[in-house]
Design a protein around this motif. Structure first.
Motif, mmCIF file in Angstrom:
data_model
loop_
_atom_site.group_PDB
_atom_site.id
_atom_site.type_symbol
_atom_site.label_atom_id
_atom_site.label_comp_id
_atom_site.label_asym_id
_atom_site.label_seq_id
_atom_site.Cartn_x
_atom_site.Cartn_y
_atom_site.Cartn_z
ATOM 1 N N ASN A 41 0.819 -1.223 0.000
ATOM 2 C CA ASN A 41 0.000 0.000 0.000
ATOM 3 C C ASN A 41 0.844 1.260 0.000
ATOM 4 O OD1 ASN A 41 -2.464 -1.327 -0.058
ATOM 5 N ND2 ASN A 41 -2.523 -1.567 2.178
ATOM 6 N N GLU A 42 1.992 1.209 0.651
ATOM 7 C CA GLU A 42 2.865 2.390 0.659
ATOM 8 C C GLU A 42 3.296 2.755 -0.762
ATOM 9 O OE1 GLU A 42 7.070 3.931 2.656
ATOM 10 O OE2 GLU A 42 6.364 1.875 2.976
ATOM 11 N N CYS A 43 3.689 1.759 -1.545
ATOM 12 C CA CYS A 43 4.090 2.001 -2.938
ATOM 13 C C CYS A 43 2.907 2.504 -3.756
ATOM 14 C CB CYS A 43 4.652 0.733 -3.553
ATOM 15 S SG CYS A 43 6.173 0.138 -2.799
ATOM 16 N N LYS A 44 1.739 1.915 -3.540
ATOM 17 C CA LYS A 44 0.553 2.335 -4.299
ATOM 18 C C LYS A 44 0.169 3.766 -3.982
ATOM 19 C CE LYS A 44 -1.309 -2.353 -4.610
ATOM 20 N NZ LYS A 44 -2.354 -3.282 -4.169
ATOM 21 N N ASN A 45 0.238 4.148 -2.687
ATOM 22 C CA ASN A 45 -0.100 5.522 -2.307
ATOM 23 C C ASN A 45 0.879 6.523 -2.905
ATOM 24 O OD1 ASN A 45 -2.316 4.674 -0.826
ATOM 25 N ND2 ASN A 45 -1.141 4.475 1.083
ATOM 26 N N LEU A 46 2.181 6.166 -2.881
ATOM 27 C CA LEU A 46 3.180 7.060 -3.477
ATOM 28 C C LEU A 46 2.969 7.196 -4.978
ATOM 29 C CD1 LEU A 46 6.480 6.112 -1.615
ATOM 30 C CD2 LEU A 46 5.377 8.343 -1.669
ATOM 31 N N ARG A 47 2.625 6.094 -5.640
ATOM 32 C CA ARG A 47 2.383 6.162 -7.079
ATOM 33 C C ARG A 47 1.167 7.024 -7.393
ATOM 34 N NH1 ARG A 47 1.216 0.707 -10.231
ATOM 35 N NH2 ARG A 47 -0.673 0.901 -9.004
ATOM 36 N N LYS A 48 0.125 6.886 -6.598
ATOM 37 C CA LYS A 48 -1.082 7.701 -6.794
ATOM 38 C C LYS A 48 -0.763 9.177 -6.591
ATOM 39 C CE LYS A 48 -5.885 7.998 -5.289
ATOM 40 N NZ LYS A 48 -6.900 7.460 -4.353
ATOM 41 N N GLN A 49 0.006 9.480 -5.547
ATOM 42 C CA GLN A 49 0.399 10.860 -5.282
ATOM 43 C C GLN A 49 1.256 11.402 -6.427
ATOM 44 O OE1 GLN A 49 2.505 11.197 -1.602
ATOM 45 N NE2 GLN A 49 2.743 13.421 -1.729
ATOM 46 N N GLY A 71 9.456 16.301 -8.216
ATOM 47 C CA GLY A 71 10.790 15.699 -8.264
ATOM 48 C C GLY A 71 11.133 14.953 -6.979
ATOM 49 N N GLU A 72 10.805 15.559 -5.821
ATOM 50 C CA GLU A 72 11.078 14.902 -4.542
ATOM 51 C C GLU A 72 10.242 13.632 -4.390
ATOM 52 O OE1 GLU A 72 10.273 17.889 -1.681
ATOM 53 O OE2 GLU A 72 12.028 19.107 -2.191
ATOM 54 N N THR A 73 8.963 13.709 -4.789
ATOM 55 C CA THR A 73 8.085 12.539 -4.668
ATOM 56 C C THR A 73 8.547 11.425 -5.604
ATOM 57 O OG1 THR A 73 6.257 14.053 -4.217
ATOM 58 C CG2 THR A 73 5.685 11.780 -4.701
ATOM 59 N N LEU A 74 8.992 11.780 -6.807
ATOM 60 C CA LEU A 74 9.487 10.780 -7.745
ATOM 61 C C LEU A 74 10.718 10.077 -7.187
ATOM 62 C CD1 LEU A 74 9.379 9.469 -10.554
ATOM 63 C CD2 LEU A 74 10.778 11.365 -11.404
#
Length: 198
Positions: A41-49, A71-74
Motif C-alpha cells: 500500500n505504501e508504494c501504491k499511495n506514493l504512485r497515486k500521489q 521531483g522529490e516525490t518521484l
C-alpha cells in the motif's frame, strides 16, 4: 528515397516469408505489476500521489513548487520501490537458504521472482537457415555471368603470377600508344632526347 523504400520492401518481404509476429511499433510500457507481493500500500499511495502531481504539473507548468514537489516525490517513490523489491528478494533468498535441507526448497525456489523471457518473434528458425542457404548457395549462371567469371579468374591468375599488373611485360601496342601521346615542344629529360626525335 527510392533506395530506402526498396530496402523497406525487402525487409517487409523477408519478415513475411519468415513468419515473424506482428509486433506493435510502440509497445506499452512495462508498469509495475500490482500483483507483486512487495508492491504494498505504501508504494501504491506514493504512485497515486505521483500521478496527481504529474497532472498538476502539466496543468500548471510554470509552478516551480509543484515541479520541486514532483521531483522529490518521484525520488522517494523510486527509492521506496527499489528498497521494497530488494528486501523481498533478500527474504526469498533467505527462505531458500533455510529450506536447503528440507522438502520445501523447490517450492521456495519457484516463488523466486524470475524475469519472464519474451517469446521469440521467429516461429521457425529453420526458415532463416533455408533462406540464407538458398541466398549464398550455388547459383546457376547464364553465359554472360560465366564469361565475366572467366575474365575475373584470368585477371586473378595474372595478378597472382606477377603480384602486380605493372610487373607484366610491356607490349608493342602499349609502347606505340605511349609514343603517339607524347607532346612536341617540351623540354628534354636528363638523357637530352627530345620528343620530336622519338
Amino acid at each position: 528515397n527510392r533506395a530506402v523504400e526498396s530496402l523497406n520492401n525487402i525487409f517487409d518481404l523477408t519478415a513475411s516469408l519468415s513468419n515473424l509476429k506482428d509486433s506493435n511499433r510502440n509497445p506499452p510500457k512495462n508498469n509495475t505489476n500490482n500483483n507483486d507481493k512487495w508492491f504494498d500500500n505504501e508504494c501504491k499511495n506514493l504512485r497515486k500521489q505521483l500521478r496527481n502531481l504529474s497532472n498538476q504539473k502539466h496543468r500548471d507548468p510554470d509552478n516551480q513548487n509543484i515541479r520541486l514537489h514532483y521531483g522529490e516525490t518521484l525520488k522517494q517513490y523510486k527509492n521506496t520501490v527499489r528498497k521494497k523489491r530488494d528486501q523481498h528478494v533478500r527474504n526469498q533468498l533467505h527462505a531458500i537458504e533455510e529450506s536447503i535441507k528440507t522438502n520445501h526448497f523447490w517450492e521456495n525456489w519457484n516463488t523466486l521472482n524470475k524475469q519472464k523471457h519474451d517469446d521469440l518473434p521467429i516461429q521457425n528458425g529453420n526458415i532463416w537457415v533455408n533462406h540464407f542457404s538458398n541466398l549464398f548457395g550455388p547459383i546457376e549462371k547464364n553465359e554472360q555471368q560465366k564469361h565475366i567469371q572467366d575474365k575475373l579468374q584470368s585477371l586473378e591468375s595474372t595478378i597472382n603470377d606477377y603480384q602486380n599488373p605493372l610487373d607484366s611485360p610491356i607490349t608493342l601496342k602499349e609502347l606505340q600508344d605511349k609514343i603517339k601521346s607524347l607532346q612536341t615542344k617540351k623540354a628534354c629529360g636528363v638523357d637530352g632526347i627530345l620528343n620530336e626525335m622519338i
